[in-house]
Design a protein around this motif. Structure first.
Motif, PDB file in Angstrom:
ATOM      1  N   GLN A   3       0.813  -1.208   0.000  1.00  0.00           N
ATOM      2  CA  GLN A   3       0.000   0.000   0.000  1.00  0.00           C
ATOM      3  C   GLN A   3       0.855   1.270   0.000  1.00  0.00           C
ATOM      4  O   GLN A   3       0.345   2.353  -0.219  1.00  0.00           O
ATOM      5  CB  GLN A   3      -0.988   0.001   1.163  1.00  0.00           C
ATOM      6  N   LEU A   4       2.148   1.145   0.268  1.00  0.00           N
ATOM      7  CA  LEU A   4       3.024   2.310   0.228  1.00  0.00           C
ATOM      8  C   LEU A   4       3.601   2.544  -1.165  1.00  0.00           C
ATOM      9  O   LEU A   4       4.276   3.544  -1.382  1.00  0.00           O
ATOM     10  CB  LEU A   4       4.161   2.149   1.239  1.00  0.00           C
ATOM     11  N   ASN A   5       3.336   1.648  -2.070  1.00  0.00           N
ATOM     12  CA  ASN A   5       3.835   1.797  -3.420  1.00  0.00           C
ATOM     13  C   ASN A   5       2.860   2.680  -4.205  1.00  0.00           C
ATOM     14  O   ASN A   5       1.748   2.253  -4.528  1.00  0.00           O
ATOM     15  CB  ASN A   5       3.970   0.423  -4.071  1.00  0.00           C
ATOM     16  N   PRO A   6       3.234   3.916  -4.550  1.00  0.00           N
ATOM     17  CA  PRO A   6       2.299   4.804  -5.245  1.00  0.00           C
ATOM     18  C   PRO A   6       2.213   4.574  -6.747  1.00  0.00           C
ATOM     19  O   PRO A   6       1.465   5.248  -7.426  1.00  0.00           O
ATOM     20  CB  PRO A   6       2.878   6.183  -4.950  1.00  0.00           C
ATOM     21  N   ASN A   7       2.952   3.622  -7.248  1.00  0.00           N
ATOM     22  CA  ASN A   7       3.046   3.464  -8.684  1.00  0.00           C
ATOM     23  C   ASN A   7       1.693   3.202  -9.363  1.00  0.00           C
ATOM     24  O   ASN A   7       1.324   3.961 -10.259  1.00  0.00           O
ATOM     25  CB  ASN A   7       4.044   2.354  -9.005  1.00  0.00           C
ATOM     26  N   PRO A   8       0.911   2.185  -9.034  1.00  0.00           N
ATOM     27  CA  PRO A   8      -0.358   2.022  -9.770  1.00  0.00           C
ATOM     28  C   PRO A   8      -1.421   3.017  -9.336  1.00  0.00           C
ATOM     29  O   PRO A   8      -2.238   3.453 -10.148  1.00  0.00           O
ATOM     30  CB  PRO A   8      -0.775   0.593  -9.452  1.00  0.00           C
ATOM     31  N   ILE A  12      -3.872   5.834 -11.514  1.00  0.00           N
ATOM     32  CA  ILE A  12      -5.338   5.745 -11.479  1.00  0.00           C
ATOM     33  C   ILE A  12      -5.930   7.072 -11.026  1.00  0.00           C
ATOM     34  O   ILE A  12      -6.914   7.563 -11.599  1.00  0.00           O
ATOM     35  CB  ILE A  12      -5.777   4.587 -10.565  1.00  0.00           C
ATOM     36  N   MET A  13      -5.344   7.681 -10.001  1.00  0.00           N
ATOM     37  CA  MET A  13      -5.845   8.960  -9.514  1.00  0.00           C
ATOM     38  C   MET A  13      -5.681  10.045 -10.589  1.00  0.00           C
ATOM     39  O   MET A  13      -6.591  10.837 -10.833  1.00  0.00           O
ATOM     40  CB  MET A  13      -5.105   9.391  -8.249  1.00  0.00           C
ATOM     41  N   LEU A  14      -4.545  10.073 -11.239  1.00  0.00           N
ATOM     42  CA  LEU A  14      -4.294  11.071 -12.275  1.00  0.00           C
ATOM     43  C   LEU A  14      -5.235  10.883 -13.460  1.00  0.00           C
ATOM     44  O   LEU A  14      -5.791  11.855 -13.987  1.00  0.00           O
ATOM     45  CB  LEU A  14      -2.833  10.974 -12.727  1.00  0.00           C
ATOM     46  N   SER A  16      -8.245   9.427 -13.424  1.00  0.00           N
ATOM     47  CA  SER A  16      -9.616   9.780 -13.056  1.00  0.00           C
ATOM     48  C   SER A  16      -9.782  11.290 -12.916  1.00  0.00           C
ATOM     49  O   SER A  16     -10.817  11.848 -13.284  1.00  0.00           O
ATOM     50  CB  SER A  16     -10.011   9.065 -11.771  1.00  0.00           C
ATOM     51  N   TRP A  17      -8.783  11.985 -12.404  1.00  0.00           N
ATOM     52  CA  TRP A  17      -8.869  13.442 -12.282  1.00  0.00           C
ATOM     53  C   TRP A  17      -8.890  14.111 -13.655  1.00  0.00           C
ATOM     54  O   TRP A  17      -9.655  15.044 -13.886  1.00  0.00           O
ATOM     55  CB  TRP A  17      -7.709  13.957 -11.445  1.00  0.00           C
ATOM     56  N   LEU A  18      -8.087  13.640 -14.569  1.00  0.00           N
ATOM     57  CA  LEU A  18      -8.090  14.201 -15.924  1.00  0.00           C
ATOM     58  C   LEU A  18      -9.414  13.903 -16.637  1.00  0.00           C
ATOM     59  O   LEU A  18      -9.919  14.751 -17.376  1.00  0.00           O
ATOM     60  CB  LEU A  18      -6.912  13.662 -16.729  1.00  0.00           C
ATOM     61  N   THR A  19      -9.966  12.709 -16.413  1.00  0.00           N
ATOM     62  CA  THR A  19     -11.261  12.379 -16.996  1.00  0.00           C
ATOM     63  C   THR A  19     -12.327  13.320 -16.466  1.00  0.00           C
ATOM     64  O   THR A  19     -13.157  13.837 -17.220  1.00  0.00           O
ATOM     65  CB  THR A  19     -11.629  10.922 -16.669  1.00  0.00           C
ATOM     66  N   TYR A  20     -12.306  13.562 -15.178  1.00  0.00           N
ATOM     67  CA  TYR A  20     -13.282  14.477 -14.597  1.00  0.00           C
ATOM     68  C   TYR A  20     -13.091  15.891 -15.132  1.00  0.00           C
ATOM     69  O   TYR A  20     -14.052  16.559 -15.500  1.00  0.00           O
ATOM     70  CB  TYR A  20     -13.143  14.472 -13.073  1.00  0.00           C
ATOM     71  N   SER A  21     -11.865  16.354 -15.194  1.00  0.00           N
ATOM     72  CA  SER A  21     -11.602  17.744 -15.609  1.00  0.00           C
ATOM     73  C   SER A  21     -11.902  17.987 -17.076  1.00  0.00           C
ATOM     74  O   SER A  21     -12.397  19.050 -17.443  1.00  0.00           O
ATOM     75  CB  SER A  21     -10.144  18.102 -15.337  1.00  0.00           C
ATOM     76  N   MET A  22     -11.598  17.031 -17.922  1.00  0.00           N
ATOM     77  CA  MET A  22     -11.707  17.255 -19.365  1.00  0.00           C
ATOM     78  C   MET A  22     -13.057  16.833 -19.954  1.00  0.00           C
ATOM     79  O   MET A  22     -13.505  17.418 -20.934  1.00  0.00           O
ATOM     80  CB  MET A  22     -10.600  16.482 -20.098  1.00  0.00           C
ATOM     81  N   ILE A  23     -13.709  15.853 -19.372  1.00  0.00           N
ATOM     82  CA  ILE A  23     -14.920  15.315 -19.990  1.00  0.00           C
ATOM     83  C   ILE A  23     -16.163  15.629 -19.170  1.00  0.00           C
ATOM     84  O   ILE A  23     -17.135  16.195 -19.680  1.00  0.00           O
ATOM     85  CB  ILE A  23     -14.784  13.790 -20.195  1.00  0.00           C
ATOM     86  N   ILE A  24     -16.150  15.275 -17.911  1.00  0.00           N
ATOM     87  CA  ILE A  24     -17.372  15.369 -17.113  1.00  0.00           C
ATOM     88  C   ILE A  24     -17.679  16.801 -16.700  1.00  0.00           C
ATOM     89  O   ILE A  24     -18.829  17.245 -16.774  1.00  0.00           O
ATOM     90  CB  ILE A  24     -17.265  14.434 -15.889  1.00  0.00           C
ATOM     91  N   GLN A  25     -16.683  17.538 -16.278  1.00  0.00           N
ATOM     92  CA  GLN A  25     -16.924  18.893 -15.780  1.00  0.00           C
ATOM     93  C   GLN A  25     -17.513  19.839 -16.840  1.00  0.00           C
ATOM     94  O   GLN A  25     -18.475  20.552 -16.542  1.00  0.00           O
ATOM     95  CB  GLN A  25     -15.636  19.465 -15.201  1.00  0.00           C
TER      96      GLN A  25
END
Length: 55
Positions: A3-8, A12-14, A16-25
């Motif tokens: 759980q300390l490995n931020p790689n995957p 996923i967070m990046l 989903s945030w880009l999807t929200y910012s570019m498409i949904i918002q």
């Protein structure tokens, strides 16, 4: 500890945030509000003091 490995999770967070910012918002912001705010000044409510029976 995996759980300390931020790689995957960072990807996923990046994504989903880009999807929200570019498409949904933009789709959500294009809707017209059914209850737009008005510029009319609100009248101040008249306040009547409470008369206490023991004073």
């Amino acid at each position: 500890m995996p759980q300390l490995n931020p790689n995957p999770w960072f990807f996923i967070m990046l994504t989903s945030w880009l999807t929200y910012s570019m498409i949904i918002q933009p789709k959500l912001l294009s809707f017209i509000s059914m209850n737009p705010p008005s510029n009319k000044m609100q009248a101040a409510p008249t306040i009547t003091p409470w008369t206490w029976p023991w004073t």
